[in-house]
Each structure stands twice: as C-alpha cells, then as structure tokens.
Write a protein that holds these residues in place. Sequence first.
Motif, short mmCIF file in Angstrom:
data_model
loop_
_atom_site.label_atom_id
_atom_site.label_comp_id
_atom_site.label_asym_id
_atom_site.label_seq_id
_atom_site.Cartn_x
_atom_site.Cartn_y
_atom_site.Cartn_z
N ALA A 188 -3.77 5.52 9.24
CA ALA A 188 -3.29 6.68 9.55
C ALA A 188 -1.70 6.69 9.78
N SER A 189 -1.18 5.43 10.07
CA SER A 189 0.16 5.32 10.14
C SER A 189 0.88 5.50 8.68
N LEU A 190 0.21 4.86 7.83
CA LEU A 190 0.65 4.79 6.52
C LEU A 190 0.63 6.35 5.93
N MET A 205 1.08 8.94 7.53
CA MET A 205 2.20 9.76 8.15
C MET A 205 3.66 9.10 7.57
N ARG A 206 3.53 7.94 7.24
CA ARG A 206 4.98 7.68 6.71
C ARG A 206 5.26 7.97 5.22
N MET A 207 3.90 8.32 4.61
CA MET A 207 4.22 8.96 3.40
C MET A 207 4.40 10.37 3.24
N GLY A 208 4.60 10.91 4.48
CA GLY A 208 4.77 12.36 4.72
C GLY A 208 3.73 13.21 4.81
N ALA A 209 2.46 12.84 4.80
CA ALA A 209 1.21 13.51 5.24
C ALA A 209 1.03 14.10 6.65
N THR A 210 0.30 15.12 6.64
CA THR A 210 0.36 15.71 7.72
C THR A 210 -1.28 15.69 8.31
N LEU A 211 -1.47 15.72 9.51
CA LEU A 211 -3.10 15.87 9.84
C LEU A 211 -3.53 17.22 9.76
N ASP A 212 -4.52 17.41 9.10
CA ASP A 212 -5.25 18.92 8.97
C ASP A 212 -6.55 18.79 9.54
N ILE A 213 -6.50 19.44 10.54
CA ILE A 213 -7.75 19.37 11.53
C ILE A 213 -8.83 20.60 11.06
N GLN A 214 -8.27 21.41 9.90
CA GLN A 214 -9.33 22.40 9.35
C GLN A 214 -9.74 21.95 8.09
N ALA A 215 -9.43 20.94 7.67
CA ALA A 215 -9.80 20.37 6.27
C ALA A 215 -11.38 19.98 6.10
N PRO A 216 -12.01 20.25 5.02
CA PRO A 216 -13.49 20.15 5.10
C PRO A 216 -13.45 18.60 4.85
N ARG A 217 -14.35 17.92 5.24
CA ARG A 217 -14.43 16.44 5.03
C ARG A 217 -15.94 15.80 4.67
N ALA A 222 0.80 -1.12 0.20
CA ALA A 222 -0.01 -0.03 0.03
C ALA A 222 0.87 1.42 0.09
N PHE A 223 1.97 1.23 0.69
CA PHE A 223 2.96 2.40 0.90
C PHE A 223 3.60 2.77 -0.52
N GLU A 224 3.99 1.57 -1.24
CA GLU A 224 4.56 1.84 -2.45
C GLU A 224 3.66 2.26 -3.42
#
Length: 165
Positions: free
Chosen positions: A136-138, A140-152, A104-106
């Motif tokens: 969530a761990s994957l 973060m390993r990809m370099g993504a950051t939690l965005d608490i302001q983002a629409p969902r 999944a990461f690759e």
Amino acid sequence: MPPILTTERLTLRAMKMDDWPNYEQLMLSDRSRFMGGPFDRFNAWGLFCQDVAQWQLMDHGALMIDDSHTGECLGQVGINNGPLFPEHELGWFVYAHAEGRGIAFEAACAFRDWAKNQRCLPGLVSYMDPENKRSASLAMRMGATLDIQAPRPDPQDIVYRHFGG
C-alpha cells in the motif's frame, strides 16, 4: 512478445525456466501470504505458467526484474487481467535479499508507464490485502490513490488506482 524495459538500475525481461526455482521457493513460503499463499508446488507452477501465458493471450503478463549490472534476478512485476480480474492489475514482488532498495518501486513505475504509454491500457489498479502495508505504501509512493468504489476480485481487497477508471 514481452518487451524488455530498462531503468537506471534494472532490466525487466521475459520469464524463463531458470526463474522457476526462486519463484517456487517464494510461492511456497510465507512471503506469498499477501498473494493468496503459501501455495503448494502444483499451484505455484500454475501461477508461473499463467504469468507466462498472459503474454500470448492478452499482450501483457509478467516480467522478471534483473539487476542490470550483475544479471541477478531480484523479483517480478506483472500485469494481470482476464476472467479473474475486473480490471488490469499491476502487481509486484521482490525476493527477500532485494527488499529495501527501491527495486519494486522502480520496476513497478517502469511497467506502469509502459502499460499506459505503449500498451495504452484504459486503466490500471493494484489489488491488495488490507494487511499488506508495504505494498500500500509503495502504491501511494507511485501516486496511486485508494479507490473504494472499484470492483475487486476479493471483497476484502483494497484497490489502489494508478490511472483510468
């Protein structure tokens, strides 16, 4: 037209009808719980068709993940958008036998890079159930950051931002 992307171990390719039995099995199972499932057959088919149709409608969609050496299908990576998603969303799943191998990461990294560099999307996020610790761990390993302001799409979702925004 969906691209064919390759990594050291994987080939990401367009969906075909032969993918339906394994896709259906996953969507009808508890493994789909973090994607809104388990689904009945009717809704699983709708999701399968949606994954294919987005290529025609939006120039992105889902790609199946194959082992480049054996040709075995290991899962899927996809970019969703449209009226159900506030932003372009990168999602993934692997079949049970492919877990724990970095598949999944690759695949997700390759598709993220295509979205940014080839498709030139303005941003990319991953929506997920807060209980989905592995995704969530994957992210973060990809370099993504939690965005608490983002629409969902679901107020309970958490959002990881890969780029843009």
